[in-house]
Design a protein around this motif. Structure first.
Motif, short mmCIF file in Angstrom:
data_model
loop_
_atom_site.label_atom_id
_atom_site.label_comp_id
_atom_site.label_asym_id
_atom_site.label_seq_id
_atom_site.Cartn_x
_atom_site.Cartn_y
_atom_site.Cartn_z
N GLU A 16 0.83 -1.20 0.00
CA GLU A 16 0.00 0.00 0.00
C GLU A 16 0.87 1.26 0.00
O GLU A 16 0.61 2.21 -0.74
N GLN A 17 1.89 1.25 0.84
CA GLN A 17 2.76 2.43 0.95
C GLN A 17 3.48 2.71 -0.37
O GLN A 17 3.54 3.85 -0.83
N THR A 62 0.93 3.82 -3.08
CA THR A 62 0.42 5.16 -2.76
C THR A 62 1.45 6.22 -3.15
O THR A 62 1.11 7.28 -3.68
N SER A 63 2.72 5.92 -2.91
CA SER A 63 3.78 6.89 -3.20
C SER A 63 4.05 7.03 -4.69
O SER A 63 4.49 8.09 -5.14
N ARG A 105 -0.15 7.87 -7.10
CA ARG A 105 -0.78 9.16 -6.83
C ARG A 105 -2.25 9.19 -7.23
O ARG A 105 -3.12 9.12 -6.41
N THR A 128 -7.45 9.92 -5.37
CA THR A 128 -6.02 9.81 -5.09
C THR A 128 -5.76 8.40 -4.59
O THR A 128 -6.66 7.74 -4.05
N SER A 129 -4.55 7.92 -4.75
CA SER A 129 -4.24 6.57 -4.29
C SER A 129 -4.37 6.47 -2.76
O SER A 129 -4.75 5.41 -2.23
N LYS A 130 -4.09 7.55 -2.06
CA LYS A 130 -4.23 7.55 -0.60
C LYS A 130 -5.68 7.33 -0.21
O LYS A 130 -5.99 6.51 0.67
N ASP A 131 -6.59 8.04 -0.89
CA ASP A 131 -8.02 7.87 -0.60
C ASP A 131 -8.49 6.48 -1.00
O ASP A 131 -9.34 5.87 -0.33
N PHE A 180 -6.75 3.58 -1.08
CA PHE A 180 -6.34 2.54 -0.13
C PHE A 180 -7.04 2.71 1.22
O PHE A 180 -7.27 1.73 1.93
#
Length: 485
Positions: A122-123, A126-127, A130, A173-176, A178
């Motif tokens: 995930e990390q 996410t990095s 984007r 966004t990838s953060k949202d 995951f």
């Protein structure tokens, strides 16, 4: 008198009395009990971790565990497992596998050398990704697609009834993303061409060993015959039963997935949506709530199961039906390659029919009936056309006609009503029909599997029917009248 040795300052003091000994004993018992409690806590945490995280939010799994988790559902129609085999490190191995035409799970392939196998978390994603555009979002865990460009999508009842059960698309966004896949429902599923995800695409090397190459392709153009997709989603996310038209080497990068597979010969038991329907290539039967009244032959369906772990590669032959469930959050990559039979079938669907725009509706409809009879009777024998179309109606249309009001047409396409047009079909027209019929029959012969041929022949019947009646909602009535009158 006798001198005594002075007590060393470095010598530890001994136990001075019994109370000290008792205190030490109590301390020992306390620490012993504390250690037992902590051991129990560790076990409980491990169990909770497995059932909570492994089933919903963890990318990984206990490799020694046989428990498939809460997202695994036992189905009565699964009777066997896909065999597991060793990948052979030879150049033509993908072609050898495809030649057999049977699903298989391969271990120790080039996929375990992919950087993605070690890096994708995930990390990391996410990095490096984007933005995730076109994420599929659905209130339910089972995802079905809706082809807006298929003719039946214009029918009001189908749009209202079927589209309600399909997903929509959003940009995230990838953060949202995951964050969302760890909080289902709603369910979010990301799929995209691999070359569109940026840096992580470089982690999928080598891909070429998973291509089914064709000797007719130029070496420098072989990549034009391959498509590579990534699939990332939560545990529980399910893709509804459908077939694809290409060779597929499906690589499980992270997490676990379960496939239920059916050979093309099971199409009769799976009740495909019509080719003109926005749900084309999918089964009408819900695995979660099968309706045996509407789909009685589904009781005879027999499938096989594949459980994929990280590093596993599933070969999925063209036209095999598959129902896919993520047992945990997972990331997968599919490597599709063109299938020669599909190319031939597409030629049939896309080729023009020997009908003229100047013909009046009655002549056009009679021409459609005549052409279907010549084409199918020529392959299946006299009477074969009516038998085939009757089966097509039963398998694809009957359940829909009963609930789609627009399919209850008042028009008639019986041959008796078209008698006026019979004299208008000149011998020159029939000679043209014979040429096109031979062309179509020769292409159908390239389908070695009779079930594959029948699926595509059904598609052509629908396409031809729409051509001669003009209105999508009248297609079922035209086919019904072809059989009955």
């Amino acid at each position: 008198g006798k001198k005594t040795q002075p007590e060393s300052k470095d010598k530890p003091k001994g136990l001075s009395n019994r109370s000290d000994a008792k205190q030490l004993k109590n301390d020992m018992q306390f620490f012993s009990q504390f250690a037992k409690v902590m051991a129990i806590v560790v076990v409980i945490v491990a169990i909770l971790y497995y059932f909570v995280f492994e089933g919903t939010s963890s990318w990984h799994y206990f490799k020694t565990s046989k428990d498939l988790g809460p997202n695994y559902i036992k189905y009565d129609w699964v009777y066997d497992s896909v065999p597991r085999k060793q990948w052979k490190r030879i150049n033509s191995f993908a072609e050898e596998v495809a030649e057999l035409g049977e699903p298989a799970i391969f271990t120790d392939s080039y996929a375990v050398e992919w950087a993605a196998y070690k890096k994708w978390s995930e990390q990391y994603l996410t990095s490096n990704i984007r933005k995730m555009n076109g994420v599929q979002r659905h209130s339910e865990k089972t995802f079905s697609y809706f082809h807006e460009d298929h003719p039946f999508s214009s029918i009001g009842s189908i749009k209202a009834d079927y589209k309600r059960g399909t997903y929509d698309r959003i940009n995230m966004t990838s953060k949202d993303f995951f964050g969302a896949i760890n909080k289902c429902p709603p369910y979010h599923y990301f799929t995209a061409t691999a070359d569109s995800i940026g840096t992580p695409y470089n982690d999928l090397y080598p891909i070429e060993p998973f291509m089914v190459k064709n000797s007719t392709w130029k070496l420098e153009e072989s990549h034009l015959h391959r498509w590579t997709n990534v699939w990332i989603g939560p545990g529980g996310a399910t893709t509804h039963t459908h077939y694809d038209i290409s060779h597929n080497f499906y690589v499980q990068v992270a997490g676990r997935k379960r496939f239920v597979l059916f050979p093309p010969s099971e199409y009769d038991n799976l009740y495909l949506y019509p080719f003109l329907h926005p749900g084309a290539q999918q089964s009408q039967v819900s695995f979660e709530h099968p309706d045996y009244t509407a789909f009685p032959k589904f009781a005879k369906a027999r499938g096989i199961e594949a459980i994929l772990n990280p590093g596993d590669v599933l070969y999925l032959p063209p036209m095999w039906f598959h129902h896919v469930t993520a047992l945990t959050p997972s990331a997968s990559v599919s490597v599709w390659t063109r299938y020669n039979t599909t190319q031939a079938m597409h030629k049939i669907i896309r080729s023009p029919l020997p009908f003229k725009a100047s013909w009046n509706p009655q002549k056009l409809q009679l021409a459609g009936r005549t052409y279907l009879t010549m084409l199918i009777d020529g392959m299946d024998g006299e009477g074969g056309a009516k038998k085939f179309v009757a089966h097509l109606l039963e398998n694809r249309f009957n359940a829909l006609v009963s609930k789609i009001a627009e399919f209850k047409s008042t028009r008639s396409f019986c041959e008796k009503g078209l008698d006026v047009a019979k004299n208008d079909l000149a011998s020159e027209d029939l000679k043209d029909f014979e040429k096109f019929v031979k062309y179509h029959q020769d292409l159908f012969k390239t389908a070695e599997d009779l079930a594959v041929r029948d699926i595509w022949l059904g598609n052509l019947c629908e396409q031809l029917s729409l051509t001669v009646v003009g209105k999508p909602a009248d297609v079922p009535q035209f086919l019904k009248d072809f059989v009955q009158c």
